[in-house]
Design an enzyme around this catalytic site. Structure first.
Site, PDB file in Angstrom:
ATOM      1  N   VAL A  30       0.835  -1.196   0.000  1.00  0.00           N
ATOM      2  CA  VAL A  30       0.000   0.000   0.000  1.00  0.00           C
ATOM      3  C   VAL A  30       0.877   1.256   0.000  1.00  0.00           C
ATOM      4  O   VAL A  30       0.631   2.210  -0.746  1.00  0.00           O
ATOM      5  CB  VAL A  30      -0.966  -0.009   1.205  1.00  0.00           C
ATOM      6  CG1 VAL A  30      -1.719   1.319   1.296  1.00  0.00           C
ATOM      7  CG2 VAL A  30      -1.949  -1.163   1.094  1.00  0.00           C
ATOM      8  N   CYS A  31       1.907   1.240   0.844  1.00  0.00           N
ATOM      9  CA  CYS A  31       2.783   2.414   0.939  1.00  0.00           C
ATOM     10  C   CYS A  31       3.554   2.655  -0.358  1.00  0.00           C
ATOM     11  O   CYS A  31       3.846   3.810  -0.707  1.00  0.00           O
ATOM     12  CB  CYS A  31       3.749   2.247   2.106  1.00  0.00           C
ATOM     13  SG  CYS A  31       2.923   2.177   3.705  1.00  0.00           S
ATOM     14  N   THR A  32       3.872   1.602  -1.070  1.00  0.00           N
ATOM     15  CA  THR A  32       4.538   1.766  -2.362  1.00  0.00           C
ATOM     16  C   THR A  32       3.674   2.582  -3.310  1.00  0.00           C
ATOM     17  O   THR A  32       4.146   3.500  -3.987  1.00  0.00           O
ATOM     18  CB  THR A  32       4.847   0.382  -2.972  1.00  0.00           C
ATOM     19  OG1 THR A  32       5.768  -0.312  -2.108  1.00  0.00           O
ATOM     20  CG2 THR A  32       5.465   0.513  -4.358  1.00  0.00           C
TER      21      THR A  32
END
Length: 210
Positions: free
Chosen positions: A44-46
């Site tokens: 998700v953070c990517t």
């Protein structure tokens, strides 16, 4: 102790993918967004970091600098940046702090998990006076909505300059609300486009800087 809205945010100097970052120097006299990630190579953070890189022009228009954070090391960040750029088709254009000693995470109350190791996914909007203006904390499964963060920036910058507030679901260009503390007489002078008194406490006027 948790940071409250209106508090002066603590300064820090921390290593990053763009060299050492002193927060106050980095932000200068502009606005800032600090946002944290629980770990490198998280899916998700990517996508989030790629989204922020793609919005650089929008942040520049708002005189806003962004800085990310993860508690992993710089060597790990370097590999993650390559993945971000490859999978999100962007060039990373802002620093990611390597908060290995959790100095920043502890200063900003980013660690809320039971094992006291991982930062939560928080967002902090900081104004030019280094005051905290917004905090948001997201669950691990839900990607941040950066359109909403830009919307809040627009609202904060507008309402700092005029005696108005923004209603539910407001977006830049929509009508705004005259503050209840402004008398009708003063409103006549402050808002030459006029206003509609839906109720004595609810007066709507066109956005004054448009």
């Amino acid at each position: 102790m948790a940071l409250l809205l209106g508090d002066t945010v603590p300064n820090f100097t921390q290593a990053s993918t763009d060299g050492d970052v002193d927060l106050y120097d980095f932000l200068g006299d502009g606005w800032g967004i600090l946002f944290s990630h629980p770990a490198d190579f998280t899916p998700v953070c990517t996508t989030e970091l790629g989204a922020v890189a793609g919005l650089k022009g929008q942040f520049d228009k708002r005189n806003t600098k962004v800085v990310g954070l993860s508690v992993d090391e710089l060597s790990s960040h370097a590999g993650w940046v390559k993945d971000i750029e490859e999978t999100q088709n962007v060039k990373l254009n802002f620093p990611i702090l390597a908060d290995t000693d959790k100095k920043v995470a502890n200063l900003y109350g980013m660690i809320q998990t039971e094992d006291n190791k991982m930062t939560v996914r928080s967002v902090f909007i900081i104004d030019p006076a280094k005051k905290l203006r917004l905090t948001l904390t997201y669950p691990a499964s839900t990607g941040r909505n950066f359109a909403e963060i830009l919307r809040v920036l627009d609202s904060l910058q507008l309402t700092d300059g005029y005696k108005v507030a923004t209603p539910a679901n407001w977006r830049d260009g929509d009508d705004v609300i005259v503050l209840p503390t402004v008398s009708n007489e003063d409103a006549d002078a402050l808002f030459p486009k006029g206003y509609e008194a839906v109720k004595p406490y609810l007066r709507v006027t066109p956005q004054p800087n448009k």
